[in-house]
Write a protein that holds these residues in place. Structure first.
Motif, PDB file in Angstrom:
ATOM      1  N   PRO A  12       0.816  -1.227   0.000  1.00  0.00           N
ATOM      2  CA  PRO A  12       0.000   0.000   0.000  1.00  0.00           C
ATOM      3  C   PRO A  12       0.844   1.269   0.000  1.00  0.00           C
ATOM      4  O   PRO A  12       0.567   2.216  -0.739  1.00  0.00           O
ATOM      5  CB  PRO A  12      -0.817  -0.124   1.284  1.00  0.00           C
ATOM      6  CG  PRO A  12      -0.842  -1.576   1.592  1.00  0.00           C
ATOM      7  CD  PRO A  12       0.486  -2.102   1.122  1.00  0.00           C
ATOM      8  N   GLY A  13       1.870   1.312   0.833  1.00  0.00           N
ATOM      9  CA  GLY A  13       2.827   2.416   0.809  1.00  0.00           C
ATOM     10  C   GLY A  13       4.060   1.987   0.044  1.00  0.00           C
ATOM     11  O   GLY A  13       4.027   1.039  -0.731  1.00  0.00           O
ATOM     12  N   THR A  14       5.181   2.650   0.283  1.00  0.00           N
ATOM     13  CA  THR A  14       6.405   2.221  -0.392  1.00  0.00           C
ATOM     14  C   THR A  14       6.877   0.903   0.209  1.00  0.00           C
ATOM     15  O   THR A  14       6.733   0.680   1.422  1.00  0.00           O
ATOM     16  CB  THR A  14       7.534   3.259  -0.252  1.00  0.00           C
ATOM     17  OG1 THR A  14       7.922   3.340   1.130  1.00  0.00           O
ATOM     18  CG2 THR A  14       7.077   4.623  -0.742  1.00  0.00           C
ATOM     19  N   PRO A  15       7.435  -0.004  -0.600  1.00  0.00           N
ATOM     20  CA  PRO A  15       7.907  -1.283  -0.058  1.00  0.00           C
ATOM     21  C   PRO A  15       8.937  -1.095   1.051  1.00  0.00           C
ATOM     22  O   PRO A  15       8.943  -1.860   2.027  1.00  0.00           O
ATOM     23  CB  PRO A  15       8.514  -1.980  -1.279  1.00  0.00           C
ATOM     24  CG  PRO A  15       7.827  -1.374  -2.458  1.00  0.00           C
ATOM     25  CD  PRO A  15       7.584   0.059  -2.073  1.00  0.00           C
ATOM     26  N   GLU A  16       9.788  -0.094   0.924  1.00  0.00           N
ATOM     27  CA  GLU A  16      10.832   0.119   1.931  1.00  0.00           C
ATOM     28  C   GLU A  16      10.229   0.399   3.310  1.00  0.00           C
ATOM     29  O   GLU A  16      10.667  -0.152   4.328  1.00  0.00           O
ATOM     30  CB  GLU A  16      11.745   1.277   1.520  1.00  0.00           C
ATOM     31  CG  GLU A  16      12.631   0.991   0.316  1.00  0.00           C
ATOM     32  CD  GLU A  16      11.885   1.093  -1.020  1.00  0.00           C
ATOM     33  OE1 GLU A  16      12.480   0.728  -2.052  1.00  0.00           O
ATOM     34  OE2 GLU A  16      10.719   1.556  -1.032  1.00  0.00           O
ATOM     35  N   VAL A  17       9.193   1.256   3.339  1.00  0.00           N
ATOM     36  CA  VAL A  17       8.536   1.567   4.614  1.00  0.00           C
ATOM     37  C   VAL A  17       7.808   0.338   5.144  1.00  0.00           C
ATOM     38  O   VAL A  17       7.866   0.023   6.334  1.00  0.00           O
ATOM     39  CB  VAL A  17       7.562   2.756   4.446  1.00  0.00           C
ATOM     40  CG1 VAL A  17       6.693   2.920   5.688  1.00  0.00           C
ATOM     41  CG2 VAL A  17       8.329   4.034   4.165  1.00  0.00           C
ATOM     42  N   SER A  18       7.124  -0.365   4.260  1.00  0.00           N
ATOM     43  CA  SER A  18       6.373  -1.551   4.666  1.00  0.00           C
ATOM     44  C   SER A  18       7.289  -2.607   5.265  1.00  0.00           C
ATOM     45  O   SER A  18       6.992  -3.191   6.317  1.00  0.00           O
ATOM     46  CB  SER A  18       5.628  -2.125   3.461  1.00  0.00           C
ATOM     47  OG  SER A  18       4.883  -3.264   3.825  1.00  0.00           O
ATOM     48  N   PHE A  19       8.432  -2.875   4.613  1.00  0.00           N
ATOM     49  CA  PHE A  19       9.332  -3.919   5.085  1.00  0.00           C
ATOM     50  C   PHE A  19      10.118  -3.474   6.318  1.00  0.00           C
ATOM     51  O   PHE A  19      10.562  -4.316   7.100  1.00  0.00           O
ATOM     52  CB  PHE A  19      10.281  -4.344   3.964  1.00  0.00           C
ATOM     53  CG  PHE A  19       9.579  -4.949   2.771  1.00  0.00           C
ATOM     54  CD1 PHE A  19       8.334  -5.542   2.912  1.00  0.00           C
ATOM     55  CD2 PHE A  19      10.154  -4.906   1.506  1.00  0.00           C
ATOM     56  CE1 PHE A  19       7.669  -6.087   1.818  1.00  0.00           C
ATOM     57  CE2 PHE A  19       9.509  -5.458   0.408  1.00  0.00           C
ATOM     58  CZ  PHE A  19       8.261  -6.042   0.562  1.00  0.00           C
ATOM     59  N   THR A  20      10.297  -2.171   6.486  1.00  0.00           N
ATOM     60  CA  THR A  20      10.922  -1.674   7.714  1.00  0.00           C
ATOM     61  C   THR A  20       9.976  -1.876   8.889  1.00  0.00           C
ATOM     62  O   THR A  20      10.396  -2.281   9.982  1.00  0.00           O
ATOM     63  CB  THR A  20      11.285  -0.187   7.580  1.00  0.00           C
ATOM     64  OG1 THR A  20      12.245  -0.027   6.537  1.00  0.00           O
ATOM     65  CG2 THR A  20      11.879   0.353   8.884  1.00  0.00           C
ATOM     66  N   ASP A  21       8.686  -1.595   8.664  1.00  0.00           N
ATOM     67  CA  ASP A  21       7.688  -1.814   9.714  1.00  0.00           C
ATOM     68  C   ASP A  21       7.638  -3.271  10.138  1.00  0.00           C
ATOM     69  O   ASP A  21       7.545  -3.580  11.325  1.00  0.00           O
ATOM     70  CB  ASP A  21       6.293  -1.397   9.222  1.00  0.00           C
ATOM     71  CG  ASP A  21       6.103   0.101   9.213  1.00  0.00           C
ATOM     72  OD1 ASP A  21       6.957   0.806   9.795  1.00  0.00           O
ATOM     73  OD2 ASP A  21       5.112   0.569   8.624  1.00  0.00           O
TER      74      ASP A  21
END
Length: 474
Positions: free
Chosen positions: A158-167
């Motif tokens: 839904p958001g950027t993959p980088e933010v999603s995978f950091t979460d």
């Protein structure tokens, strides 16, 4: 794949209790939506076994709303905002709007409850899981293009993959799992982020990683899921033995591509599983994982011979040890670990049968060594044939057909599945006049070896053999 215009027809597949639940929450002044996999599966023409909902009600509020309506409730994660309950045959999980995140070091998520559906959806793993169906109005909420990605068979965040995978770094494993379960592809930016951030998977507990590996292996497209793990570099951290199968190119082509061979064996093993009534009901994790890992001993044992050939001597034994070590690190249970490692150890046992043939003794030992894994070993051995040489493939298939026929014939004659010595421990002690101790075990082993080599004998013959052995030993 279904269009949005078909949604009213698709909704008939949902239990009537879904709309009833929506009315309960609406009348109590709360929002509630069917969310995630069940909504995605409506458009994939699948019936989801899970009914997951999200709401702005807090856990105590959820319990008050369903009181008297639900037949039973249980606590599956109240601290995370989730309440599970049952009405009739239908089971539900309702979770308060939330946002899971990792603090950068901890392996456990930090949970904060939210108030807006859209804020909850943006925190979900992929767009196809970030769709919701508002109840009781049955209105589709899709702020991040999930339906578009379902139609495109694409995994996107839904958001950027980088933010999603950091979460939540475990989402990278889930991306691989989705390719295996649904046959979809990764969006290029998702795969790039996974490749760049693969080492972040080390923030996640081994148990949670293990669970995702299992789901990937038992998916409908396991080869695709495993290849995503290797291609992205995630396998370097969670299944390094599989990544290592990508041996450097052999310019003279003296051995096959071990990695691609292993993926093909995995695929073929899955195809050989039986239905629910058969001997190896699919999907069978033990068979499939053994198929993937069967050659992991080859990189450590590869040797270029003076003749120009390449050998991998004892790669079965080395591979079994590597498999056992990896599964222990991933916190697999002892029985599953033992079974997979044993299949890896035994996968080469058949080769040579077609040329030299086996004695009845050798056939008995093959069955005895495989024990309860025999049906899986049959399928693993057959799936290990990936040669393009049709005559060689047919010869191997014919030889294994012959071996299975001999096993069946001996089983009928000798009850081969339960091979035991012709005397039990009590009889051994009575005949030899000894008490319980190591000698009883040694005598038992002697009689078992004789049984495997020569087939069954009468109790009288067994007693004579035992006495002769004992006198010679003394």
């Amino acid at each position: 794949m279904h269009e949005l215009s078909e949604l009213p027809q698709l909704l008939t597949a949902l239990p009537t209790s879904v709309v009833e639940l929506g009315k309960l929450f609406d009348e109590a002044g709360y929002e509630i939506s069917l969310v995630g996999g069940p909504v995605r599966d409506l458009f994939l023409g699948r019936i989801s076994p899970d009914l997951d909902f999200t709401t702005n009600a807090r856990p105590d509020d959820i319990l008050r709303v369903i009181e008297g309506w639900a037949d039973a409730t249980w606590d599956v994660g109240r601290e995370f905002g989730t309440i599970a309950f049952r009405r009739g045959k239908d089971q539900f999980e309702v979770t308060t709007y939330r946002a899971d995140a990792y603090d950068g070091d901890s392996r456990k998520p930090i949970v904060a409850f939210g108030d807006r559906l859209e804020d909850d959806l943006v925190r979900r793993d992929f767009t196809m899981n970030a769709m919701a169906l508002r109840l009781p109005a049955l209105e589709l909420v899709d702020p991040y293009g999930g339906l578009k990605d379902v139609r495109a068979s694409r995994v996107m965040t839904p958001g950027t993959p980088e933010v999603s995978f950091t979460d939540d770094p475990l989402r990278m494993m889930r991306a691989a799992r989705f390719t295996s379960q649904l046959g979809v592809d990764l969006a290029p930016e998702v795969e790039q982020a996974m490749t760049d951030m693969a080492d972040q998977i080390n923030r996640i507990s081994r148990e949670r990683v293990r669970d995702e590996i299992i789901k990937t292996i038992v998916g409908d497209y396991p080869r695709k899921g495993v290849d995503v793990l290797v291609r992205s570099g995630l396998a370097d951290h969670v299944l390094p033995e599989v990544s290592a199968l990508q041996l450097e190119t052999d310019e003279h082509h003296r051995h096959k591509d071990v990695y691609q061979h292993s993926l093909q064996v995995l695929e073929q093993a899955a195809d050989l599983e039986s239905d629910a009534e058969g001997p190896v009901p699919g999907p069978d994790f033990v068979l499939r994982f053994a198929a993937l890992m069967h050659d992991v001993g080859k990189p450590a044992t590869r040797k270029f011979e003076s003749t120009g050939a390449v050998s991998f001597r004892h790669h079965d034994m080395v591979g079994a040890k590597l498999t056992k070590k990896r599964m222990r690190e991933l916190r697999f249970d002892n029985e599953t670990t033992k079974d997979v490692a044993r299949l890896v150890e035994l996968h080469m046992r058949f080769y040579g049968y077609g040329d030299a043939g086996w004695t009845d003794s050798a056939v008995r030992r093959y069955v005895n060594d495989a024990g309860p894994l025999l049906e899986r070993l049959h399928r693993l051995t057959r799936s290990d044939v990936t040669t393009r040489n049709r005559r060689k493939a047919e010869r191997l298939a014919f030889a294994y057909d012959d071996l299975e026929q001999r096993i069946a014939a001996l089983r009928e004659q000798e009850e081969l599945d339960a091979v035991r010595p012709d005397l039990d421990g009590k009889q051994i002690m009575e005949i030899l006049g000894i008490k319980p101790g190591p000698e009883v075990g040694q005598a038992y082993k002697f009689l078992l070896e004789h049984r495997l080599d020569n087939g069954p004998v009468s109790p009288e013959e067994a007693a004579e053999l035992l006495n002769t052995w004992w006198s010679e030993r003394s």
